[in-house]
Design an enzyme around this catalytic site. Structure first.
Site, short mmCIF file in Angstrom:
data_model
loop_
_atom_site.label_atom_id
_atom_site.label_comp_id
_atom_site.label_asym_id
_atom_site.label_seq_id
_atom_site.Cartn_x
_atom_site.Cartn_y
_atom_site.Cartn_z
N ASP A 77 0.86 -1.19 0.00
CA ASP A 77 0.00 0.00 0.00
C ASP A 77 0.90 1.23 0.00
OD1 ASP A 77 -3.03 -0.90 0.92
OD2 ASP A 77 -1.49 -2.20 1.78
N ARG A 87 -7.00 10.26 2.91
CA ARG A 87 -6.64 9.29 1.87
C ARG A 87 -7.46 9.54 0.60
NH1 ARG A 87 -7.68 3.73 4.74
NH2 ARG A 87 -6.67 2.88 2.87
N LYS A 98 -9.59 1.19 -4.70
CA LYS A 98 -10.30 0.76 -3.50
C LYS A 98 -11.09 1.93 -2.90
CE LYS A 98 -6.13 1.42 -0.66
NZ LYS A 98 -5.07 0.75 0.10
N HIS A 99 -12.20 1.64 -2.15
CA HIS A 99 -12.73 0.36 -1.71
C HIS A 99 -14.13 0.26 -2.29
CE1 HIS A 99 -9.92 1.93 1.37
NE2 HIS A 99 -9.57 0.68 1.59
N HIS A 143 -12.04 -2.22 9.12
CA HIS A 143 -10.96 -3.07 9.62
C HIS A 143 -11.31 -3.61 11.01
CE1 HIS A 143 -8.84 -0.68 6.58
NE2 HIS A 143 -7.99 -1.68 6.51
N ASP A 173 -10.19 -7.20 0.46
CA ASP A 173 -9.40 -6.66 1.55
C ASP A 173 -9.06 -7.85 2.45
OD1 ASP A 173 -8.11 -4.79 3.16
OD2 ASP A 173 -9.76 -3.35 3.05
#
Length: 571
Positions: free
Chosen positions: A121, A191, A221-222, A234, A307
């Site tokens: 990443d 991000r 993503k995502h 997560h 993921d």
């Protein structure tokens, strides 16, 4: 004499082994992987065993800065076809280069010599999994979005791609094409390039182009969007009630356009439940999301990647790692990521073949997934290994890109609010002339060092970047009465843990400024109370260097905040 001879032979063998690995890496395309690149994907598939097919749809992470015996065996036998590099695997540039060289050499030793995807990443900003002292880092997508400059986006993407090429990494789980529409979203935040789906599409397209030039496959993503959430998938799975119309017009728009233009090598699906699409399963386990929406409706024929199947968002719906594998496979994923636990990875390898032999999973479906993986490797990796051979040229380009990105970072620094008259550097000069007593509430030593360069007489209180919650509250409460000693305070804001310190300043009526070196959305609640609030959208140089320079030296802020939460933009 015999002992000395034995030692000499051992050292010679070790040196020869290292040299062999190095040479294999350098000649990977023309020698070790030549049969793979000269045969068709169907011809390669026809020669593969069931275990080798399964290995091609798996991608594993590991712990430490080297591969243990299990991983080396799995790569050599073809039971594992792909590797994921995390920050925990990186110590130095030399160590990382040796690690990826070894992965390539081991894969080349497998029966059919299929090159591995070596993924990481590298988004820029907070998420840079290739990081060590001295490496040039790219700023976040948020900073690039704030700069509004496509050339900045291109230079940043080129820096990332050249860095990956230098260290033998050929797959990047980036860019983040999430549209940030929820101000409470902390997992995506900076991000994201912004809240305008058209701009996110344009910046993402540039990111992909710069990687493709070097043969690096990008993974968007995502899917179908994470920017509307207020939770971290997560940590746990949850659902969102966004309408199908808004999902299509906003969050899926970049995917639609990039798929239409053939700009997508890979897409990562989220562990989020979209109630208006499939209220039963998270996207990674949903045939409705992957096969119906992504494959059939959007006409996507590239790789679909999960993921991490160990994430709580996954484990909340699967009883164990094998069940997660079954659900993800049936949903339509091509590459399945198991990122952390070797015990679970071994269990999966020991069990997977039996799932096809007993009819639980279809080997015909497996063949289709493997074909997509092989075709992607043939499309990208031949170019990648060819580019690796131009080492000196790319070293020069990498250095030039780092210098350009350093200058470009200045354009993305944003002054979110200011309640002072005149320029900010002049304001600090005036506080010095008036002998005002200042305090730096510092989250880390880097922040302290950089602010003290400009305000050497100010005192410092270390408050930590992300301290334990209750201890942090206690410290802030106990220190509150001490703040009265100071005429002005600078608060370094890196996480929600600094909220208590800002509130303490307000309660004591002490003038304070905020320098946000991560997600600026959290400190924005204090915009009406601060002297000023400026942000770098990320915690690393060159973005932070640009922040300190603009605040204490130039007083020039040209960035425009790229996020807005009061309207929906349609295609």
């Amino acid at each position: 004499m015999r002992k000395k001879t034995t030692v000499f032979l051992t050292l010679l063998l070790l040196f020869s082994s290292f040299f062999l690995i190095f040479e294999k890496t350098k000649a990977a395309q023309t020698l070790q992987f030549k049969p793979f690149f000269t045969e068709t994907a169907d011809e390669v598939l026809a020669q593969m065993s069931l275990d080798e097919k399964i290995g091609q749809i798996l991608i594993f992470g590991f712990w430490g800065d080297s591969l243990d015996e299990n991983f080396q065996t799995w790569l050599t036998t073809g039971e594992l076809g792909n590797i994921k590099i995390f920050l925990r695997n990186v110590e130095t540039g030399e160590q990382l280069q040796g690690l990826t060289n070894l992965v390539i050499a081991l894969a080349a030793e497998s029966e059919y010599g299929i090159p591995p995807f070596i993924a990481t990443d590298m988004e820029g900003g907070t998420v840079n999994h290739i990081r060590f002292e001295g490496i040039p880092l790219a700023p976040s997508a948020g900073l690039i979005g704030a700069s509004g400059n496509f050339e900045n986006a291109r230079n940043t993407a080129r820096l990332i791609a050249l860095t990956l090429l230098e260290f033998g990494i050929n797959m990047n789980f980036a860019p983040v094409v999430d549209i940030l529409t929820n101000p409470e979203n902390r997992v995506i935040s900076t991000r994201s390039y912004g809240s305008d789906p058209q701009r996110v599409y344009e910046f993402s397209k540039i990111f992909i182009q710069e990687h493709e030039k070097l043969g690096i496959i990008t993974v968007l993503k995502h899917f179908p969007g994470h920017g509307m959430t207020s939770f971290d998938s997560h940590l746990f799975s949850d659902s969102v009630d966004i309408s199908r119309e808004d999902l299509f017009n906003v969050h899926i728009l970049p995917y639609r356009k990039l798929i239409r233009e053939g700009k997508t090598g890979g897409i990562m699906v989220s562990h989020i439940i979209y109630n208006d699409i499939d209220p039963e399963y998270p996207a990674a386990f949903s045939t409705v999301v992957i096969n119906n929406l992504l494959r059939e409706e959007l006409k996507y024929d590239g790789l679909v990647i999960t993921d991490d199947l160990e994430m709580e968002g996954s484990q909340g719906y699967a009883k164990d790692i094998v069940d997660a594998f079954i659900l993800a496979f049936r949903a339509g994923n091509d590459l399945l990521l198991v990122a952390h636990t070797e015990k679970l990875q071994k269990k999966l390898l020991d069990t997977a073949a039996g799932l096809f032999k007993n009819g639980t999973l279809s080997e015909d479906a497996l063949d289709q997934k493997v074909l997509r993986v092989l075709k992607a490797k043939k499309k990208y990796l031949s170019r990648f290994y060819t580019n690796m051979s131009f080492e000196k040229e790319h070293e020069t380009a990498l250095k030039q890109s780092a210098e350009i990105v350093e200058k470009a970072s200045n354009e993305g620094i944003v002054l979110l609010t200011s309640n002072i008259e005149g320029s900010i550097p002049d304001y600090f000069k005036l506080t010095t002339e008036k002998n005002q007593k200042g305090l730096i509430l510092s989250p880390n030593s880097d922040f302290t060092d950089n602010v003290k360069k400009h305000l050497p007489d100010w005192e410092v209180l270390d408050i930590g970047s992300f301290p334990e919650r209750e201890l942090n509250k206690k410290r802030a409460k106990e220190a509150q009465h001490l703040l009265k000693k100071y005429d002005i305070i600078i608060l370094g804001f890196t996480s929600i843990r600094q909220i208590e310190w800002a509130e303490a300043c307000i309660q004591e009526n002490i003038p304070f400024a905020i320098l946000s070196i991560n997600n600026p959305l959290t400190p924005m609640r204090f915009a009406d109370y601060t002297l000023f609030l400026a942000t770098s959208f990320g915690p690393h140089s060159p973005a932070t260097d640009a922040l300190y320079k603009n605040v204490f030296e130039t007083g020039v802020f040209t960035g425009i905040f790229p996020y807005h939460f009061d309207e929906i933009i349609n295609d």
